[in-house]
Scaffold this active site. Sequence first.
Site, mmCIF file in Angstrom:
data_model
loop_
_atom_site.group_PDB
_atom_site.id
_atom_site.type_symbol
_atom_site.label_atom_id
_atom_site.label_comp_id
_atom_site.label_asym_id
_atom_site.label_seq_id
_atom_site.Cartn_x
_atom_site.Cartn_y
_atom_site.Cartn_z
ATOM 1 N N ASP A 130 -44.834 -6.198 51.473
ATOM 2 C CA ASP A 130 -43.788 -5.433 50.785
ATOM 3 C C ASP A 130 -44.364 -4.721 49.564
ATOM 4 O OD1 ASP A 130 -44.044 -8.097 49.711
ATOM 5 O OD2 ASP A 130 -42.167 -7.839 48.618
ATOM 6 N N GLU B 126 -42.761 -10.798 48.632
ATOM 7 C CA GLU B 126 -43.575 -11.267 47.497
ATOM 8 C C GLU B 126 -43.066 -10.673 46.196
ATOM 9 O OE1 GLU B 126 -46.883 -11.397 44.555
ATOM 10 O OE2 GLU B 126 -45.794 -9.670 45.303
HETATM 11 ZN ZN LIG Z 1 -48.991 -7.697 44.768
#
Ligand SMILES: [Zn+2]
Length: 394
Positions: free
Chosen positions: A82, A144
């Site tokens: 992401d 993340e």
């Molecule tokens: Zn990163």
Amino acid sequence: MTPRSSAAPEILSPRQILETLVSFPTVSRDTNLPLIDWVQGYLESHGVTCYRHHHPDQPKAGLWAWTGPEEEGGVVLSGHTDVVPIDGQDWSSDPFTVTERDGKLYGRGCADMKGFDALAVWALVEASRRKLSKPLHLAFTYDEEIGLLGAAPLLADALPHVPKPAVALIGEPTMLQVVSGHKAGIAFDTQVNGFEVHSSIAYKGVSAIMEAAKLVEWGNAVNAANAAKEPQGSDALFDPPWTNAHVGMISGGTAHNITAKTCNFLMSFRCVPGEDPESYARAYEAEVRRVEAEMQAIRPETSITLTRLFDAKGLAPEKDGAAEQLARQLTGDNGSHVVSYGTEAGYFQAEGLSAVVCGPGDIAQAHQPDEFITLEQFEKGEAYMRRLLDQLEA
Ligand SMILES: [Zn+2]
């Protein structure tokens, strides 16, 4: 995107793989499935074994892939898929098209961290064409950027299905320095529910703001006490070398002459590896209950609610860690580095792998408009992968 005319699967360069990965707009709030589909299809076309981890209720997936002998040990290269949004940012070129200018490759994620992801995909395919003595793995996560949410479920789901690697290299942009530690982070949304009266008779009400202030001041006292302690072991590497409490946002109240009915604030802790984040969570909760009891002694209907926002594992520097030794060999970096931001490395360490953070590109470019990786860093990243492949070769 990868037209195939003959039976032999196409081999893409790191640059071509980067261009493809950046073309998928995998902002954390959106799906990453087209990217995962592409990576899985490309790796499988080269005979790399893939295991897909599905997000429990969103159109997202993590991917574990590996090649080489079916045995434990070996190395996993890990990255998140992401990227952060481009909303409100002024870009000079399309963020989702890799554009080269002045020795730099521009595009969202080029530094954080599709540059490393592309090199990892390339390395897996290279590895599949060599005879390895130990397996090489790839682990791609989702979510993340919204609080390190994807590593733990990927590890829990995939590890029982793959030969467990010994070493994890998490390729966040460190300019290829070997980062062996970072703090853990936990945060709480704190909602104080007071009781409104006219401020001339404030003692009959409960000001949510003034009660919240007691908890904020408790955070200041924690910091003062921690700053006075002697740092233990590797905690001394950090700046500051102690756990600190912080309130980054606060809001509440409606008028100068009404005791505030509500006050909301975010309390977070950045914990050195030598201290347990859960002990701070318990201490904070105990203080919240103590203040709540004082409030309820005046107005029983008042309350404080706590919601845990994130819980990011720290990365503790390992003594003679295998990951650190390997990354030093791959990069030639012999310094000791810890960083102030969080990564997924702590989740791999918690599963018993030796882990460090080491990848090409500069964290300073992460999340910025006109994010880039220099061609020099990208090429150094490729050299790092070639040295890794040579090490793993039988
Ligand atoms: Zn990163």
